[in-house]
Design an enzyme around this catalytic site. Structure first.
Site, short mmCIF file in Angstrom:
data_model
loop_
_atom_site.label_atom_id
_atom_site.label_comp_id
_atom_site.label_asym_id
_atom_site.label_seq_id
_atom_site.Cartn_x
_atom_site.Cartn_y
_atom_site.Cartn_z
N VAL A 128 10.92 67.02 56.85
CA VAL A 128 11.56 66.30 55.83
C VAL A 128 12.94 66.84 55.61
CG1 VAL A 128 9.46 65.23 54.72
CG2 VAL A 128 10.42 67.46 54.05
N SER A 130 15.68 70.04 57.60
CA SER A 130 15.78 71.13 58.55
C SER A 130 17.16 71.77 58.29
CB SER A 130 15.95 70.55 60.07
OG SER A 130 16.04 71.44 61.09
N ALA A 131 17.08 73.06 58.12
CA ALA A 131 18.28 73.80 57.53
C ALA A 131 18.45 75.08 58.41
CB ALA A 131 18.10 74.19 56.08
N SER A 132 19.22 75.87 57.99
CA SER A 132 19.64 76.92 59.32
C SER A 132 18.63 78.07 59.33
CB SER A 132 21.24 77.59 58.53
OG SER A 132 21.06 78.17 57.38
N ILE A 133 17.88 78.25 58.06
CA ILE A 133 16.68 79.30 58.32
C ILE A 133 15.38 78.67 58.54
CG2 ILE A 133 15.83 81.01 56.67
CD1 ILE A 133 18.38 81.82 55.79
N GLN A 135 12.62 74.82 58.21
CA GLN A 135 12.46 73.49 58.13
C GLN A 135 11.16 73.12 57.16
OE1 GLN A 135 12.69 72.86 62.44
NE2 GLN A 135 10.84 72.03 62.13
N VAL A 136 11.05 71.97 56.76
CA VAL A 136 10.13 71.84 55.53
C VAL A 136 9.43 70.49 56.32
CG1 VAL A 136 9.67 70.94 53.30
CG2 VAL A 136 11.49 72.86 53.82
N ASP A 285 21.39 77.84 44.15
CA ASP A 285 21.70 76.93 45.14
C ASP A 285 21.35 75.39 44.76
OD1 ASP A 285 22.58 76.27 47.62
OD2 ASP A 285 20.75 76.67 48.77
#
Length: 516
Positions: A128, A130-133, A135-136, A285
């Site tokens: 759902v 996807s980031a730099s560190i 993903q969920v 954040d």
């Protein structure tokens, strides 16, 4: 230890990416940029085609995950990168292509040493987010609990460590130029960036931060932190309750669902103030992608990898600064800057108060749509150079989050007056914390602490009392030999020659392809 030539090659590679997005122009033309840095910029952009309008966010996105995080940090520093760059970097999206599901499965199973199916009865292979560190993924535990599973990208810790080492090397050489470069304290900025990143890479730390914030905000029913599933949480995997809600960026959907935009925006601002000023521990954040609104109007937050802390004394000063700026008491705001040692003692309190007035007065009496915390921060940054104010790294996250919160609150309610919303909370906190009753309680508490310290003071007469000032002690910095230090004086030219050769080779390749 990585050789200087390796750092230079990396910097030139990144520099060429920045150049292709027009992001070196501002650095090269700024009068405060050291000549050595300007020369490196000219080398890096050799043979590139630069757009007329720089796109700093796209450049950092193209460089890689660590650069994305660094760019988000630099977005809080208009004094360092300029207002244009800072504004553009605020649009930087922490989103990357997802890791294939099979690698995610391997990461989870290697972490817990059991098959995925023994942990989750359902697991959506499509992420759902996807980031730099990390993903969920959405999942359901074997007990039937709906959860979100955050999985760290394989190998991302090594990639970050490599890039940050080069940032540290570059910051050490930049600070060694002295003058404006030294005043901005780039080494401290990168040291803070390293600490924030290491915390974010360890998902157990993120889970602990979420748990601590939930405890701190238990008395605020309009703000929610999802509960952690500790049995399914480790350094590379974190499991927490799934949040059913509307992403706060979807304003039309929120209105259609019957939510009160004015109330939502005020609740968001007050939740942030409660965290930062009352608790000294805040979600740093708070952008639109990390906030959801549940059916009952509760604001639910996710992604607690970046958290900020402010000690009690600094919170007193910050509250008084905010209150002084809202009420026009510039003299008191100036005195606080001197008490906190943000401004050196050899400057005049009166002159600094006048400079603050120049920032605050133009905003007084304007319509609410023109009042901005971000504008106020930009104005404060503008006078730091004149009064030799060094960067305060412990406040960088606060500055960044204040701008984020204002942006989200203004999106929800364009007519919000941040000063009107925050004023009652700040004044009440000051009354409660600095009023006569609080002063008496603090005095009794401090006297008790002093009595308890007497035996230790007698045993250790050489012990020093804490130094005056709001900033916490600076962290130890890595020992980085400079290229022009003793032992390197005969070799530094080789690195420069390598840099020139690398830039020339890159330019030749571009020309050969017909795009130089």
């Amino acid at each position: 230890m990585t050789r200087p030539v390796t750092h230079i090659v990396r910097l030139l590679k990144w520099g060429r990416i920045l150049a292709r997005h027009g992001a070196l122009r501002g650095i090269e033309t700024a009068p405060q940029t050291p000549p050595g840095v300007k020369r490196l910029c000219r080398i890096a952009r050799l043979g590139t085609i630069q757009p007329k309008v720089p796109d700093y966010a796209a450049a950092f996105q193209a460089i890689g995950p660590a650069a994305v995080k660094l760019g988000q940090t630099l977005a809080t520093r208009p004094d360092l990168v300029g207002e244009e760059a800072a504004h553009n970097l605020l649009t930087l999206q922490d989103a990357l292509a997802p890791v294939p599901f099979e690698r995610i499965r391997q990461e989870i199973e290697a972490t817990f040493e059991v098959p995925l199916e023994s942990l989750y009865s359902e697991f959506d292979p499509e992420p759902v987010g996807s980031a730099s560190i990390a993903q969920v993924h959405r999942a359901v535990t074997t007990e039937g609990r709906k959860v979100a599973v955050k999985v760290r990208r394989p190998g991302i810790d090594k990639q970050f460590a490599r890039d940050i080492e080069t940032y540290e090397w570059a910051a050490a050489h930049l600070e060694a130029f002295g003058g404006e470069a030294a005043r901005l304290r780039p080494r401290q900025v990168i040291a803070n960036f390293r600490r924030w990143t290491l915390r974010e890479l360890d998902l157990r730390r993120e889970a602990a931060s979420a748990s601590e914030l939930a405890d701190a905000m238990v008395g605020v029913p309009e703000y929610e932190v999802p509960a952690i599933d500790w049995d399914r949480t480790a350094s590379r995997v974190m499991t927490l309750d799934w949040i059913d809600g509307i992403k706060i960026s979807r304003r039309d959907a929120l209105i259609a669902a019957g939510h009160d935009m004015e109330k939502l925006s005020a609740n968001l601002v007050n939740a942030f103030l409660r965290q930062a000023i009352a608790e000294g521990f805040f979600h740093a954040d708070m952008h639109q992608g990390n906030l959801f609104v549940k059916a009952d109007g509760t604001i639910a937050a996710v992604d607690f990898g970046i958290m900020g802390r402010i000690n009690r004394q600094a919170r007193y000063w910050l509250a008084e600064i905010l209150y002084g700026l809202t009420t026009g008491n510039y003299r008191r705001v100036a005195e606080i800057h001197f008490e906190a040692q943000y401004v050196p003692d050899y400057h005049s309190v009166e002159e600094f108060a006048t400079a603050l007035r120049a920032v605050g007065e133009p905003m007084r009496g304007k319509p609410v749509s023109e009042l901005s915390v971000g504008q106020m921060l930009d104005g404060l940054f503008a006078i730091t150079r004149d009064f030799d104010m060094q960067t305060q790294p412990h406040l960088l996250l606060l500055q960044k989050t204040m701008v984020m919160v204002e942006g989200v609150a203004t999106m929800l309610n364009p007519k919000i007056n941040m000063w009107d919303v925050s004023g009652p909370f700040v004044s009440a906190w000051i009354r409660d914390e600095l009023g006569p009753e609080a002063a008496l309680a603090d005095g009794l508490r401090e006297q008790g602490k002093t009595l308890a310290l007497i035996p230790d003071i007698i045993r250790r007469l050489d012990a020093q009392l804490p130094k005056k000032g709001a900033a916490p002690p600076a962290p130890p910095l890595p020992d980085i030999p400079l290229m022009w230090d003793k032992g390197e004086t005969r070799r530094w030219w080789r690195y420069a020659l390598t840099a020139l050769a690398g830039a020339a080779a890159g330019a030749a390749a571009l020309w050969a392809l017909g795009i130089g």
